[in-house]
Design an enzyme around this catalytic site. Structure first.
Site, PDB file in Angstrom:
ATOM      1  N   GLN A   1    -106.030 -15.488  -9.628  1.00 11.52           N
ATOM      2  CA  GLN A   1    -105.273 -16.749  -9.628  1.00 11.52           C
ATOM      3  C   GLN A   1    -106.154 -17.982  -9.429  1.00 11.52           C
ATOM      4  O   GLN A   1    -105.640 -19.087  -9.319  1.00 11.52           O
ATOM      5  CB  GLN A   1    -104.197 -16.707  -8.527  1.00 11.52           C
ATOM      6  CG  GLN A   1    -103.161 -15.621  -8.709  1.00 11.52           C
ATOM      7  CD  GLN A   1    -102.213 -15.857  -9.886  1.00 11.52           C
ATOM      8  OE1 GLN A   1    -102.125 -16.959 -10.426  1.00 11.52           O
ATOM      9  NE2 GLN A   1    -101.510 -14.819 -10.300  1.00 11.52           N
TER      10      GLN A   1
ATOM     11  N   HIS B   1    -102.363  -9.114  -3.236  1.00  8.58           N
ATOM     12  CA  HIS B   1    -101.606  -8.463  -4.309  1.00  8.58           C
ATOM     13  C   HIS B   1    -101.803  -6.953  -4.151  1.00  8.58           C
ATOM     14  O   HIS B   1    -102.861  -6.513  -3.687  1.00  8.58           O
ATOM     15  CB  HIS B   1    -102.184  -8.949  -5.641  1.00  8.58           C
ATOM     16  CG  HIS B   1    -101.422  -8.545  -6.864  1.00  8.58           C
ATOM     17  ND1 HIS B   1    -101.553  -7.301  -7.432  1.00  8.58           N
ATOM     18  CD2 HIS B   1    -100.544  -9.225  -7.640  1.00  8.58           C
ATOM     19  CE1 HIS B   1    -100.775  -7.239  -8.509  1.00  8.58           C
ATOM     20  NE2 HIS B   1    -100.160  -8.395  -8.660  1.00  8.58           N
TER      21      HIS B   1
ATOM     22  N   CYS C   1     -95.453  -8.323  -6.319  1.00 12.95           N
ATOM     23  CA  CYS C   1     -96.488  -7.319  -6.017  1.00 12.95           C
ATOM     24  C   CYS C   1     -97.218  -7.655  -4.725  1.00 12.95           C
ATOM     25  O   CYS C   1     -98.444  -7.482  -4.621  1.00 12.95           O
ATOM     26  CB  CYS C   1     -97.488  -7.174  -7.160  1.00 12.95           C
ATOM     27  SG  CYS C   1     -96.760  -6.506  -8.646  1.00 12.95           S
TER      28      CYS C   1
ATOM     29  N   ASP D   1    -110.788 -11.306  -5.236  1.00 13.55           N
ATOM     30  CA  ASP D   1    -109.787 -11.169  -6.287  1.00 13.55           C
ATOM     31  C   ASP D   1    -109.538 -12.584  -6.816  1.00 13.55           C
ATOM     32  O   ASP D   1    -108.859 -13.379  -6.176  1.00 13.55           O
ATOM     33  CB  ASP D   1    -108.512 -10.547  -5.709  1.00 13.55           C
ATOM     34  CG  ASP D   1    -107.366 -10.540  -6.722  1.00 13.55           C
ATOM     35  OD1 ASP D   1    -107.508 -11.154  -7.810  1.00 13.55           O
ATOM     36  OD2 ASP D   1    -106.325  -9.931  -6.427  1.00 13.55           O
TER      37      ASP D   1
ATOM     38  N   LYS E   1    -104.617 -14.410 -17.816  1.00 11.75           N
ATOM     39  CA  LYS E   1    -104.130 -15.471 -16.936  1.00 11.75           C
ATOM     40  C   LYS E   1    -104.875 -16.791 -17.176  1.00 11.75           C
ATOM     41  O   LYS E   1    -104.557 -17.809 -16.584  1.00 11.75           O
ATOM     42  CB  LYS E   1    -104.272 -15.054 -15.464  1.00 11.75           C
ATOM     43  CG  LYS E   1    -103.324 -13.914 -15.071  1.00 11.75           C
ATOM     44  CD  LYS E   1    -103.314 -13.710 -13.577  1.00 11.75           C
ATOM     45  CE  LYS E   1    -102.798 -12.349 -13.165  1.00 11.75           C
ATOM     46  NZ  LYS E   1    -101.340 -12.211 -13.256  1.00 11.75           N
TER      47      LYS E   1
HETATM   48  N1  7TS Z   1    -104.496 -10.102  -8.187  1.00 11.29           N
HETATM   49  C1  7TS Z   1    -103.697 -11.182  -8.135  1.00 11.29           C
HETATM   50  C2  7TS Z   1    -103.918 -12.204  -7.075  1.00 11.29           C
HETATM   51  C3  7TS Z   1    -102.696 -11.343  -9.086  1.00 11.29           C
HETATM   52  O1  7TS Z   1    -101.920 -12.417  -9.033  1.00 11.29           O
HETATM   53  C4  7TS Z   1    -102.513 -10.362 -10.078  1.00 11.29           C
HETATM   54  C5  7TS Z   1    -101.405 -10.425 -11.083  1.00 11.29           C
HETATM   55  C6  7TS Z   1    -103.397  -9.275 -10.100  1.00 11.29           C
HETATM   56  C7  7TS Z   1    -104.365  -9.172  -9.131  1.00 11.29           C
HETATM   57  C8  7TS Z   1    -103.334  -8.225 -11.160  1.00 11.29           C
HETATM   58  O2  7TS Z   1    -103.758  -8.753 -12.378  1.00 11.29           O
HETATM   59  P1  7TS Z   1    -103.696  -7.868 -13.707  1.00 11.29           P
HETATM   60  O3  7TS Z   1    -104.055  -8.827 -14.788  1.00 11.29           O
HETATM   61  O4  7TS Z   1    -104.651  -6.761 -13.553  1.00 11.29           O
HETATM   62  O5  7TS Z   1    -102.279  -7.395 -13.808  1.00 11.29           O
HETATM   63  N2  7TS Z   1    -100.294 -11.184 -10.645  1.00 11.29           N
HETATM   64  C9  7TS Z   1     -99.089 -11.243 -11.230  1.00 11.29           C
HETATM   65  C10 7TS Z   1     -98.098 -12.063 -10.734  1.00 11.29           C
HETATM   66  O6  7TS Z   1     -98.222 -12.810  -9.775  1.00 11.29           O
HETATM   67  N3  7TS Z   1     -96.979 -11.901 -11.483  1.00 11.29           N
HETATM   68  O7  7TS Z   1     -97.262 -11.008 -12.442  1.00 11.29           O
HETATM   69  C11 7TS Z   1     -98.561 -10.586 -12.285  1.00 11.29           C
END
Ligand code: 7TS
Length: 408
Positions: free
Chosen positions: A206, A126, A367, A203, A229
């Site tokens: 997910q 990401h 992303c 990371d 999430k």
């Molecule tokens: N890393 C991964 C693997 C992610 O899927 C996401 C967000 C992030 C980091 C960032 O997370 P945040 O909570 O700091 O924003 N992924 C997604 C997505 O797949 N669609 O919208 C956000």
């Protein structure tokens, strides 16, 4: 479902939003990779605390402040047990995964990275796990090394091993891909990094919602994730870090909470974890986050994983029956995410038409533009499942995709 406790009707009743209609159709929410819906208990935790406890945490001598502090710190302990960290000193609250990785890049970078040093990431990352390191390329002259992936969307382990050299200082790789669904062999990757005396950051954005994670068992040095999430509120996340690393890392931001004493001659910093938590924390959010972790723990991560695997297997099988279907990501080990394209239909056209049929999916590059480039596609349609999705919703997705396909 072999678990009698896993009653999907009861579970869905905990999530009021799932009863919504959109365009006069029942909502089929399959955008859980972006954010999950919240059970009543989580939303109630927020209103309850604002109505009956609210006061700024730490430092306060009065009753409410102490109660709010106790709740906030109990939430840190709840996170600790959820990922089996050795100590609450290792649980740093952040705004989310993105801030957790930025904290790591900034602070680890300050302490340990110098010109010519190398950080290993993978092609499927990401942007949150690419750009913070690129900022360090610009600021400190470090170099990013990128692990290639196969056409099926799996890490090339042979190539990974070859990337280590005397300049390697850190590996930072996602546990589960938000696009391909691939579950990376993180344990083995960590073992290899440690053979080279290199720490490993994960990371976990997910993975945390879907599989039981034990940071000590994985031997991860750092692990980042977001509350929203995993059925918790927005604006809260965690950077787990082994204490011996965090101890040697400088503060990320300056301000209240993170200091011991301040004078214009010399300022000393607070101990872990507060050293990394400048300013008033989102103490309401942490309470609600703890409730979310209670919620998934009560269901059991193994039961959630089994339910989501059944959904994903069924969805893959049904989607593959659709002519011109291309699934992006065919990893052996996969999570509850399915990316696909159909014929030459642009993903955003497909997503827009699915939306009109009540089906919420995400479209675009997710992303992960370097990954899109590697796969030779502009984007995908992505369905991502959660603990409350049903086989009927999978049927609705498949029927809607097929209907749109026939329109083109
Ligand atoms: N890393 C991964 C693997 C992610 O899927 C996401 C967000 C992030 C980091 C960032 O997370 P945040 O909570 O700091 O924003 N992924 C997604 C997505 O797949 N669609 O919208 C956000």
């Amino acid at each position: 479902m072999n678990n009698r406790m896993y009653s999907i009707e009861h579970i869905r009743a905990d999530f009021p939003i799932l009863d919504r209609q959109v365009y006069g159709k029942p909502l089929v929410y399959l955008d859980n990779g972006a954010t999950t819906q919240k059970p009543r208990t989580v939303v109630d935790a927020i209103t309850e605390e604002y109505y009956s406890v609210n006061a700024n945490v730490h430092r306060g001598v009065h009753f409410l402040s102490q109660e709010a502090t106790r709740l906030h710190e109990a939430s840190r302990e709840r996170v600790r047990t959820f990922i089996n960290a050795a100590s609450t000193n290792e649980i740093i609250f952040t705004r989310g995964t993105t801030e957790a990785i930025n904290l790591l890049a900034s602070s680890f970078g300050e302490a340990f990275l110098h010109e010519g040093d190398e950080v290993i990431v993978s092609t499927m990352e990401h942007h949150s796990n690419i750009v913070p390191w690129q900022l360090l390329e610009a600021r400190k002259g470090i170099k990013l090394r990128v692990i290639p992936i196969t056409d099926r969307g799996e890490i090339c382990m042979d190539e990974y091993v070859k990337l280590f050299n005397e300049h390697t200082r850190l590996v930072s790789v996602m546990h589960v891909s938000n696009v391909l669904g691939t579950v990376n062999p993180i344990r083995e990757m960590i073992r290899i990094a440690h053979e080279h005396d290199v720490p490993f950051a994960v990371d976990g954005a997910q993975s945390i919602p879907h599989i039981a994670v034990d940071v000590q068992d994985l031997d991860a040095d750092f692990y980042a994730f977001s509350a929203h999430k995993v059925y918790g509120p927005t604006g809260i996340g965690v950077l787990y870090g082994k204490e011996h690393w965090l101890d040697r890392m400088p503060p990320y931001q300056g301000g209240g909470e993170m200091i011991q004493t301040v004078s214009f001659e010399r300022t000393t910093f607070n101990e872990l974890p507060f050293k990394f938590e400048a300013g008033t924390p989102d103490y309401i959010g942490t309470t609600a986050f703890a409730r979310a972790l209670d919620y998934v723990s009560a269901l059991g991560m193994e039961h959630i994983a089994a339910h989501e695997k059944a959904l994903t297997d069924y969805a893959l099988q049904r989607l593959r029956e659709i002519p011109a279907m291309r699934i992006i990501g065919e990893a052996e080990e996969r999570g509850a995410v399915i990316s696909f394209n159909v014929g030459n239909i642009h993903p955003s056209d497909l997503g827009t038409l699915l939306d009109r049929l009540g089906i919420a999916v995400r479209t675009g590059h997710h992303c992960a533009q370097p990954l899109m480039h590697r796969m030779g596609i502009p984007g995908t349609v992505r369905a991502s499942f959660a603990l409350y999705n049903t086989m009927e919703e999978v049927d609705a997705l498949v029927a809607a995709v097929d209907r749109v396909r026939k329109m083109f």
